[in-house]
Motif scaffolding. Structure first.
Motif, PDB file in Angstrom:
ATOM      1  N   LEU A   1       0.821  -1.129  -0.046  1.00 17.06           N
ATOM      2  CA  LEU A   1      -0.017   0.013  -0.088  1.00 17.06           C
ATOM      3  C   LEU A   1       1.100   1.241   0.197  1.00 17.06           C
ATOM      4  O   LEU A   1       0.493   2.028  -0.850  1.00 17.06           O
ATOM      5  CB  LEU A   1      -0.863  -0.073   1.270  1.00 17.06           C
ATOM      6  CG  LEU A   1      -1.788   1.419   1.465  1.00 17.06           C
ATOM      7  CD1 LEU A   1      -2.776   1.541   0.268  1.00 17.06           C
ATOM      8  CD2 LEU A   1      -2.367   1.222   2.882  1.00 17.06           C
ATOM      9  N   ARG A   2       1.862   1.444   0.931  1.00 22.56           N
ATOM     10  CA  ARG A   2       2.650   2.499   1.002  1.00 22.56           C
ATOM     11  C   ARG A   2       3.423   2.847  -0.253  1.00 22.56           C
ATOM     12  O   ARG A   2       3.640   4.047  -0.775  1.00 22.56           O
ATOM     13  CB  ARG A   2       3.615   2.527   2.390  1.00 22.56           C
ATOM     14  CG  ARG A   2       2.607   2.575   3.435  1.00 22.56           C
ATOM     15  CD  ARG A   2       1.887   3.692   3.501  1.00 22.56           C
ATOM     16  NE  ARG A   2       0.745   3.686   4.815  1.00 22.56           N
ATOM     17  CZ  ARG A   2      -0.539   4.218   4.585  1.00 22.56           C
ATOM     18  NH1 ARG A   2      -0.605   4.678   3.439  1.00 22.56           N
ATOM     19  NH2 ARG A   2      -1.024   4.035   5.609  1.00 22.56           N
ATOM     20  N   VAL A   3       4.265   1.686  -0.869  1.00 24.38           N
ATOM     21  CA  VAL A   3       4.944   1.762  -1.878  1.00 24.38           C
ATOM     22  C   VAL A   3       4.040   2.365  -3.073  1.00 24.38           C
ATOM     23  O   VAL A   3       4.385   3.179  -3.894  1.00 24.38           O
ATOM     24  CB  VAL A   3       5.585   0.398  -2.320  1.00 24.38           C
ATOM     25  CG1 VAL A   3       6.305   0.530  -3.668  1.00 24.38           C
ATOM     26  CG2 VAL A   3       6.776   0.530  -1.147  1.00 24.38           C
ATOM     27  N   CYS A   4       3.076   1.646  -3.247  1.00 24.09           N
ATOM     28  CA  CYS A   4       1.997   2.234  -4.314  1.00 24.09           C
ATOM     29  C   CYS A   4       1.634   3.512  -4.186  1.00 24.09           C
ATOM     30  O   CYS A   4       1.538   4.331  -4.968  1.00 24.09           O
ATOM     31  CB  CYS A   4       0.658   1.313  -4.294  1.00 24.09           C
ATOM     32  SG  CYS A   4      -0.221   1.592  -5.722  1.00 24.09           S
ATOM     33  N   GLN A   5       1.326   3.966  -2.938  1.00 28.78           N
ATOM     34  CA  GLN A   5       0.998   5.250  -2.612  1.00 28.78           C
ATOM     35  C   GLN A   5       1.984   6.314  -2.876  1.00 28.78           C
ATOM     36  O   GLN A   5       1.713   7.407  -3.598  1.00 28.78           O
ATOM     37  CB  GLN A   5       0.612   5.617  -1.198  1.00 28.78           C
ATOM     38  CG  GLN A   5      -0.021   6.873  -0.757  1.00 28.78           C
ATOM     39  CD  GLN A   5      -0.247   6.880   0.849  1.00 28.78           C
ATOM     40  OE1 GLN A   5       0.306   5.830   1.399  1.00 28.78           O
ATOM     41  NE2 GLN A   5      -1.154   7.773   1.068  1.00 28.78           N
ATOM     42  N   GLU A   6       3.231   6.099  -2.781  1.00 26.94           N
ATOM     43  CA  GLU A   6       4.378   6.718  -2.855  1.00 26.94           C
ATOM     44  C   GLU A   6       4.602   6.997  -4.348  1.00 26.94           C
ATOM     45  O   GLU A   6       5.002   8.308  -5.163  1.00 26.94           O
ATOM     46  CB  GLU A   6       5.693   6.624  -2.240  1.00 26.94           C
ATOM     47  CG  GLU A   6       6.774   7.417  -2.237  1.00 26.94           C
ATOM     48  CD  GLU A   6       6.522   8.836  -1.607  1.00 26.94           C
ATOM     49  OE1 GLU A   6       6.911   9.755  -2.296  1.00 26.94           O
ATOM     50  OE2 GLU A   6       5.890   9.035  -0.637  1.00 26.94           O
ATOM     51  N   ALA A   7       4.664   5.905  -5.033  1.00 27.80           N
ATOM     52  CA  ALA A   7       4.989   5.924  -6.400  1.00 27.80           C
ATOM     53  C   ALA A   7       3.869   6.631  -7.256  1.00 27.80           C
ATOM     54  O   ALA A   7       4.310   7.420  -8.238  1.00 27.80           O
ATOM     55  CB  ALA A   7       4.935   4.484  -6.847  1.00 27.80           C
ATOM     56  N   VAL A   8       2.433   6.355  -6.949  1.00 26.43           N
ATOM     57  CA  VAL A   8       1.598   7.318  -7.603  1.00 26.43           C
ATOM     58  C   VAL A   8       1.674   8.798  -7.122  1.00 26.43           C
ATOM     59  O   VAL A   8       1.645   9.750  -8.167  1.00 26.43           O
ATOM     60  CB  VAL A   8       0.054   6.773  -7.301  1.00 26.43           C
ATOM     61  CG1 VAL A   8      -0.895   7.674  -7.706  1.00 26.43           C
ATOM     62  CG2 VAL A   8      -0.225   5.522  -7.901  1.00 26.43           C
ATOM     63  N   SER A   9       1.978   9.019  -6.035  1.00 24.06           N
ATOM     64  CA  SER A   9       2.042  10.487  -5.581  1.00 24.06           C
ATOM     65  C   SER A   9       3.397  11.020  -6.611  1.00 24.06           C
ATOM     66  O   SER A   9       3.228  12.131  -6.704  1.00 24.06           O
ATOM     67  CB  SER A   9       2.308  10.360  -4.043  1.00 24.06           C
ATOM     68  OG  SER A   9       2.761  11.631  -3.854  1.00 24.06           O
ATOM     69  N   ASN A  10       4.442  10.502  -6.564  1.00 20.80           N
ATOM     70  CA  ASN A  10       5.465  11.083  -7.075  1.00 20.80           C
ATOM     71  C   ASN A  10       5.310  11.299  -8.842  1.00 20.80           C
ATOM     72  O   ASN A  10       5.666  12.141  -9.366  1.00 20.80           O
ATOM     73  CB  ASN A  10       6.683   9.809  -7.058  1.00 20.80           C
ATOM     74  CG  ASN A  10       7.480   9.977  -5.951  1.00 20.80           C
ATOM     75  OD1 ASN A  10       7.312  11.018  -5.100  1.00 20.80           O
ATOM     76  ND2 ASN A  10       8.321   9.092  -5.737  1.00 20.80           N
ATOM     77  N   ALA A  11       4.290  10.239  -9.372  1.00 17.18           N
ATOM     78  CA  ALA A  11       4.142  10.229 -10.876  1.00 17.18           C
ATOM     79  C   ALA A  11       3.173  11.601 -10.942  1.00 17.18           C
ATOM     80  O   ALA A  11       3.107  12.399 -11.856  1.00 17.18           O
ATOM     81  CB  ALA A  11       3.265   9.007 -11.268  1.00 17.18           C
ATOM     82  N   VAL A  12       2.271  11.907  -9.993  1.00 18.81           N
ATOM     83  CA  VAL A  12       1.033  13.008  -9.914  1.00 18.81           C
ATOM     84  C   VAL A  12       2.168  14.254  -9.825  1.00 18.81           C
ATOM     85  O   VAL A  12       1.687  15.222 -10.569  1.00 18.81           O
ATOM     86  CB  VAL A  12       0.175  12.756  -8.800  1.00 18.81           C
ATOM     87  CG1 VAL A  12      -0.571  14.171  -8.814  1.00 18.81           C
ATOM     88  CG2 VAL A  12      -0.774  11.661  -9.264  1.00 18.81           C
TER      89      VAL A  12
ATOM     90  N   ARG B   1      17.698  12.112  -7.484  1.00 21.03           N
ATOM     91  CA  ARG B   1      18.003  12.631  -6.165  1.00 21.03           C
ATOM     92  C   ARG B   1      16.776  11.733  -5.376  1.00 21.03           C
ATOM     93  O   ARG B   1      15.682  11.834  -5.496  1.00 21.03           O
ATOM     94  CB  ARG B   1      17.750  14.028  -6.011  1.00 21.03           C
ATOM     95  CG  ARG B   1      18.168  14.469  -4.610  1.00 21.03           C
ATOM     96  CD  ARG B   1      17.675  15.877  -4.369  1.00 21.03           C
ATOM     97  NE  ARG B   1      16.257  16.313  -4.384  1.00 21.03           N
ATOM     98  CZ  ARG B   1      15.298  16.242  -3.469  1.00 21.03           C
ATOM     99  NH1 ARG B   1      15.862  15.810  -2.327  1.00 21.03           N
ATOM    100  NH2 ARG B   1      14.031  16.355  -3.678  1.00 21.03           N
ATOM    101  N   HIS B   2      17.601  10.785  -4.501  1.00 16.56           N
ATOM    102  CA  HIS B   2      16.815   9.867  -3.798  1.00 16.56           C
ATOM    103  C   HIS B   2      16.274  10.705  -2.365  1.00 16.56           C
ATOM    104  O   HIS B   2      16.841  10.705  -1.424  1.00 16.56           O
ATOM    105  CB  HIS B   2      17.570   8.655  -3.387  1.00 16.56           C
ATOM    106  CG  HIS B   2      17.726   7.650  -4.319  1.00 16.56           C
ATOM    107  ND1 HIS B   2      16.663   6.492  -4.389  1.00 16.56           N
ATOM    108  CD2 HIS B   2      18.318   7.605  -5.609  1.00 16.56           C
ATOM    109  CE1 HIS B   2      17.107   5.987  -5.476  1.00 16.56           C
ATOM    110  NE2 HIS B   2      18.124   6.456  -6.154  1.00 16.56           N
ATOM    111  N   GLY B   3      14.945  11.319  -2.533  1.00 15.61           N
ATOM    112  CA  GLY B   3      14.518  11.816  -1.367  1.00 15.61           C
ATOM    113  C   GLY B   3      13.940  10.755  -0.453  1.00 15.61           C
ATOM    114  O   GLY B   3      14.269   9.630  -0.455  1.00 15.61           O
TER     115      GLY B   3
END
Length: 124
Positions: free
Chosen positions: A34-45, A80-82
């Protein structure tokens, strides 16, 4: 997951989800997916300028795989790995999985998280 992503993705970005039915996983694995998906989608948006985001969860006999792909500008060659990318990597590493982040040919980014299955209630 579908309700969360629908709330996160603005109307001008098409969201396509292909999430298979799967048995409940150990809570730590479900939280990580769930959290990896949430972060990946958030980054894409926030960063990609994508017009389409695809989310898929696949189940095979021994593993589950999460894929988040977009058609945006693509992750830089030396990103840059934030906190977001670092947190995704740590979550998957803690569970013995793998995380791949790649630029897609033709534009966009593809993030793949792969974890061993840990079906709740399964007999060992």
């Amino acid at each position: 997951l579908p309700r969360l992503l629908a709330a996160m993705v603005p109307a001008h970005i098409r969201l396509h989800m292909d999430v298979c039915a799967m048995p409940p996983q150990a809570p730590a694995r479900e939280a990580a997916v769930l959290r990896v998906c949430q972060e990946a989608v958030s980054n894409a948006v926030r960063h990609s300028g994508a017009s389409r985001i695809e989310v898929a969860i696949r189940l095979c006999p021994t593993h589950l795989c999460l894929v988040v792909a977009d058609d945006g500008c693509g992750i830089p060659q030396s990103p840059r790995h934030g906190m977001g990318l670092t947190n995704m990597q740590q979550r998957i590493d803690e569970l013995g999985g793998t995380l791949r982040i790649v630029r897609r040919r033709g534009g966009g980014t593809r993030i793949e998280a792969r974890l061993a299955r840990s079906d709740e209630g399964a007999v060992a």
